[in-house]
Motif scaffolding. Structure first.
Motif, short mmCIF file in Angstrom:
data_model
loop_
_atom_site.label_atom_id
_atom_site.label_comp_id
_atom_site.label_asym_id
_atom_site.label_seq_id
_atom_site.Cartn_x
_atom_site.Cartn_y
_atom_site.Cartn_z
N TYR A 261 0.83 -1.23 -0.01
CA TYR A 261 0.03 -0.12 -0.02
C TYR A 261 0.68 1.21 -0.05
O TYR A 261 0.48 2.59 -0.50
N LYS A 306 -7.89 -2.96 -2.30
CA LYS A 306 -8.66 -3.29 -0.91
C LYS A 306 -9.74 -4.19 -1.29
O LYS A 306 -9.89 -5.36 -0.62
N GLN A 309 -8.10 -7.78 -1.89
CA GLN A 309 -7.72 -8.25 -0.67
C GLN A 309 -9.04 -8.83 0.12
O GLN A 309 -8.86 -10.06 0.75
N ARG A 321 -7.00 -7.73 7.08
CA ARG A 321 -7.89 -6.99 6.34
C ARG A 321 -6.99 -5.49 6.00
O ARG A 321 -6.16 -5.08 6.64
N PRO A 322 -7.71 -4.71 5.11
CA PRO A 322 -7.07 -3.29 4.90
C PRO A 322 -7.09 -2.40 6.22
O PRO A 322 -6.10 -1.99 6.30
N ASP A 323 -7.93 -2.85 7.29
CA ASP A 323 -7.99 -1.87 8.48
C ASP A 323 -6.74 -2.21 9.18
O ASP A 323 -6.39 -1.67 10.17
#
Length: 457
Positions: A261, A306, A309, A321-323
């Protein structure tokens, strides 16, 4: 929470400082300095307020005395005399809030930037594990402290206060799951995905998503049913595969996700990302802002990453997760390409006007076409207007001015429904090119006007 007093500030390391503006008549005595600033040597807001109030009271009293002498100057004192008086008044105003010095101990060595940063990182870990700064980490938690320091290396010291609790929770959860021998920082201790997917990279995950979209006959849009979207998504899938260095998704660690990212922001504009032969990561990255991809494309790339993913999590190829990583907002970029635009070359023009709308066989699966598909590119070609300006045109904007048909690019009244907007100072009237008239553009406008009038009550 009450706001901090104006004489209290805090730096990026969490240390409070005292600041007070110097009265204008006294600034020459401070060589033009506008304010006094001193460290309070604490990160406690309550203690900082207490110490700052002491500074404020003493400084205000000193300023008042010197100003009073200035106003009643009957002795003809020079500037040097006033400076000496100011120094005498301020002498002892700033107490040393640090711990008393032990003369038997050697002086602290001068630290390098790397050593200072290491101390800051250790300090944040101590705060997390003990609840306060300066407390030593218990021996039984020292191993956890070392793990947190190692995992937090990709983050800046100022980000650790928010990141460290997540890393701690992750380590605790990982300790509760069975771990294979020799596994280090793996996305998932016990794989639950299909073994046939063990070597799948980002590109194969995207292909799997594409097949699902094609199997969904209820949707008429999306990448599976739109050639332009499909080509763009395929390109993004190749870029994402290079950003993850062609690694299988199931082997990507949290550091790998974070790096992917972060590197997405540094991709070159129009970089060629290939799967076979594999393009190396360094070939598509640049630190030159003039060569980097525009902010809109970077945002689209990150949004698609995202999405893929999330599909990988659906396939149990990753647990992240993206978070779970820090994805900062992509700021608007202004470079030479974005300011001046990129003109179409002859090959671009040939590609646009050689489609089935203008010539050639109708593409497979095409059952309909709309007139504006034909006219919008032509209007752009002969006027140079922006896409949004052309899309806002309606039949009332085709007007005859001094005997010549023109496009009227202008804004509507603010209270008009679906009001058109034009950039400030760019409202204009553009004559319609004779070639458009020859192709029948005015007849198309007349027919559209009749259809509109027929629908009106």
């Amino acid at each position: 929470m009450k706001p901090s007093p104006s004489f209290l500030t805090i730096n990026r390391h969490g240390t409070f400082y005292f600041r007070m503006v110097i009265p204008r008549p006294l600034r020459p005595l401070f060589k033009g300095q506008r304010e006094v600033r001193r460290t309070l040597r604490t990160d406690s807001h309550r203690l900082a307020q207490k110490r700052a109030r002491q500074y404020a009271a003493r400084l205000e009293a000193a300023f008042d005395k010197v100003i009073c002498v200035l106003e009643r100057d009957e002795l003809g004192l020079t500037e040097a005399d006033y400076l000496e008086a100011m120094e005498l008044e301020m002498k002892g105003l700033f107490p040393d809030f640090s711990s008393p010095k032990d003369e038997s101990r050697p002086a602290d060595p001068i630290l390098s930037d790397e050593e200072i940063e290491a101390r800051q990182r250790r300090r944040e870990v101590e705060r997390l594990l003990t609840g306060a700064y300066g407390r030593p980490v218990p021996q039984e938690k020292e191993a956890l402290a070392k793990q947190l320091l190692e995992l937090s290396q990709p983050y800046q010291p100022t980000e650790l206060r928010a990141v460290l609790p997540k890393l701690r929770d992750e380590l605790v959860l990982r300790s509760l799951r069975p771990v294979r021998d020799g596994a280090v920082d793996t996305p998932q201790a016990v794989p639950s995905y299909d073994p046939a997917m063990a070597d799948w990279t980002f590109y194969q995950v995207w292909e799997h998503q594409l097949e699902r979209d094609r199997a969904d006959t209820s949707s008429k849009g999306g990448q599976a049913n739109h050639g332009g979207t499909l080509a763009e998504r395929e390109r993004l899938a190749r870029v994402m595969t290079v950003l993850t260095q062609h690694k299988p998704v199931c082997q990507l660690t949290k550091k790998d996700w974070q790096a992917a990212y972060d590197n997405a922001r540094k991709t070159k504009a129009n970089a060629d990302a290939s799967i076979d032969p594999p393009t190396q990561l360094i070939e598509i990255l640049t630190d030159d802002s003039e060569q980097q991809t525009g902010h809109e494309r970077v945002r689209a790339l990150i949004a698609f990453m995202k999405q893929i993913q999330a599909h990988a999590r659906y396939l149990d190829l990753t647990t992240f997760r993206p978070d779970d990583v820090i994805i900062k907002p992509v700021e608007e970029r202004k470079n030479e390409r974005s300011r001046d635009g990129v003109a179409f070359n002859n090959d671009d023009i040939e590609a646009i006007f050689s489609g089935y709308i203008y010539k050639g066989p109708v593409a497979d699966g095409r059952t309909k076409a709309y007139p504006f598909w034909f006219w919008l590119p032509l209007v752009g070609y002969f006027t140079g207007a922006r896409t949004n300006e052309i899309a806002q045109l309606d039949t009332a904007d085709i007007r005859v001015v001094d005997g010549h048909p023109c496009f009227d690019f202008c804004a509507d009244a603010v209270d008009a429904p679906e009001a058109k907007r034009i950039k400030t100072g760019e409202a204009r009237q553009v004559p319609i090119h004779p070639r458009l008239v020859e192709l029948g553009f005015l007849s198309y406008v007349d027919a559209a006007t009749l259809r509109l009038e027929a629908r009106l009550p």
